[in-house]
Scaffold this active site. Structure first.
Site, PDB file in Angstrom:
ATOM      1  N   ALA A 114       0.852  -1.198   0.000  1.00 23.77           N
ATOM      2  CA  ALA A 114       0.000   0.000   0.000  1.00 23.77           C
ATOM      3  C   ALA A 114       0.883   1.241   0.000  1.00 23.77           C
ATOM      4  O   ALA A 114       1.278   1.740   1.050  1.00 23.77           O
ATOM      5  CB  ALA A 114      -0.919  -0.019   1.219  1.00 23.77           C
ATOM      6  N   GLU A 296       1.329  -9.082 -14.498  1.00 20.48           N
ATOM      7  CA  GLU A 296       0.466 -10.242 -14.756  1.00 20.48           C
ATOM      8  C   GLU A 296       1.043 -11.132 -15.861  1.00 20.48           C
ATOM      9  O   GLU A 296       0.879 -12.353 -15.838  1.00 20.48           O
ATOM     10  CB  GLU A 296      -0.937  -9.761 -15.147  1.00 20.48           C
ATOM     11  CG  GLU A 296      -2.028 -10.726 -14.781  1.00 20.48           C
ATOM     12  CD  GLU A 296      -3.384 -10.047 -14.716  1.00 20.48           C
ATOM     13  OE1 GLU A 296      -3.897  -9.876 -13.593  1.00 20.48           O
ATOM     14  OE2 GLU A 296      -3.932  -9.677 -15.761  1.00 20.48           O
TER      15      GLU A 296
END
Ligand code: UDP
Ligand code: MN
Length: 352
Positions: A114, A296
């Site tokens: 984060a 990804e």
């Protein structure tokens, strides 16, 4: 008697009228049939799923493929072809797996990054994980953040749940972090995570747990199916097609398309995976190779070389989108991807 000729005339004009009526009905029927046919043709001509993926298939092939995709998406496969469980939370196998793990005291880490504005997602991520992530089990949250203060005061956690903040000094921005994330995860798993927990799961922070995610997800190396590509033909998968890239996937390679929203497994396995991906990313960066899908793509390349031993269904990574597969239950929802894929008028409704 005098009425007869009139009756005859009336009967004659009634016959003409009946004929005309029948003709009009036929014309009306043909018109409706024609319009309906055209509407159906338009529908078949533009199935959104193929349009968005830019697939150019012939009408016949499309009809067949569309049927197959629908069928494939409806069938809840319980196993991959290489024998790994394909996990649906409410299946009897999952109930059995939860019972099995329930006998053991397993300690699991939930790791998330984060940085910058993404710290704002932490309260929702954590409170929903407290409700639904491995309920009742021993869990440590590892939060990699540049702004530990966002979490003050630290949230109250259930018994056997801990939270550790791992400070990181990173430049903000999606593009930069997509290149750095795997390296950051690998380094945190190396120290301290792998000395403290048995399993570790890496999750994007812009997500919310909305239903139980139990011990059925535990496995050596765990990957999650991409909800928009589940059941789609392999040639539709956005694998990296740049031959110079370390993430390059040749035609005919690959089994499924996995999401980077959630993956995990035993610490040594996840460490090896994160380190391998970060090395591939670095290699491409040094050679100046630009790729489309970033993190990804490397993850999908890795899972072709080293197949996951446990594959989670799109129940464990879902977001509302025209392409998302129907699932019996939604368990983990990506708020970020949902906002990206929603039409502008629906965004406000979903708090984007
Ligand atoms: N992230 C972050 N700060 C940023 C960008 C990304 O902390 O400025 C982290 C965060 O955990 C986020 C993940 O990296 O969930 C992946 O980014 P994002 O969700 O935007 O990417 P996507 O889901 O589109 O791959
Ligand atoms: Mn995300």
């Amino acid at each position: 008697m005098a009425l007869f000729p009139l009756c005859k005339r009336l009967a004659g004009s009634a016959r003409v009228l009946r004929k005309q009526l029948a003709l009009y009905c036929l014309l009306l029927f043909l018109l409706i049939y024609f319009l309906k046919g055209r509407r159906t043709a338009v529908k078949i001509d533009k199935p959104p799923i193929f349009r968005s993926l830019g697939l150019d298939l012939s009408v016949e092939a499309r009809a067949v493929t569309e049927e197959t995709v629908k069928e494939k998406r409806q069938r809840l496969h319980q196993e991959t072809w290489w024998g790994a469980p394909l996990v649906w939370g409410d299946s009897s196998i999952s109930v059995w797996r939860r019972d099995e793990f329930g006998q053991r005291r397993v300690h699991t880490g939930l790791l998330t990054l984060a940085v910058g504005g993404y710290a704002g997602f932490l309260p929702r991520f954590l409170s929903s994980a407290e409700l639904h992530f491995l309920p009742g089990a021993t869990v440590t949250y590892y939060i990699l953040t540049d702004s530990p203060r966002t979490l003050e005061p630290l949230p109250l956690l259930a018994p056997r749940r801990n939270l550790k903040i791992v400070p990181v000094a990173e430049l903000v921005g999606w593009k930069h972090l997509a290149l750095r994330r795997m390296a950051l995860l690998a380094s945190a798993i190396k120290d301290p995570i792998r000395n403290e927990v048995e399993y570790v799961f890496c999750a994007d922070v812009d997500q919310e747990f909305v239903a139980p995610v139990g011990a059925e997800i535990l496995g050596e190396l765990v990957a999650t199916l991409h909800p928009e590509l589940y059941g789609m033909p392999r040639h539709a998968f956005p694998y990296e097609r740049e031959p110079d890239s370390s993430a390059f996937v040749e035609d005919g390679e690959g089994d499924y398309y996995y999401t980077s929203e959630l993956y995990g497994g035993l610490c040594p396995e996840v460490y090896t995976m994160a380190r391998a991906c970060s090395q591939l990313i670095l290699q491409d960066q040094e050679r100046g190779v630009q790729i489309a899908g970033l993190e990804e793509s490397y993850l999908n390349r890795y899972f072709i070389n080293r197949r996951p031993t446990c594959v989670l269904s799109p129940e464990y990574s879902w977001w509302e989108s025209a392409l998302a597969a129907d699932v019996p239950a939604k368990r983990l929802v990506s708020l970020g991807r949902q906002c990206e894929s929603l039409e502008p008028q629906k965004r406000e409704q979903h708090g984007c």
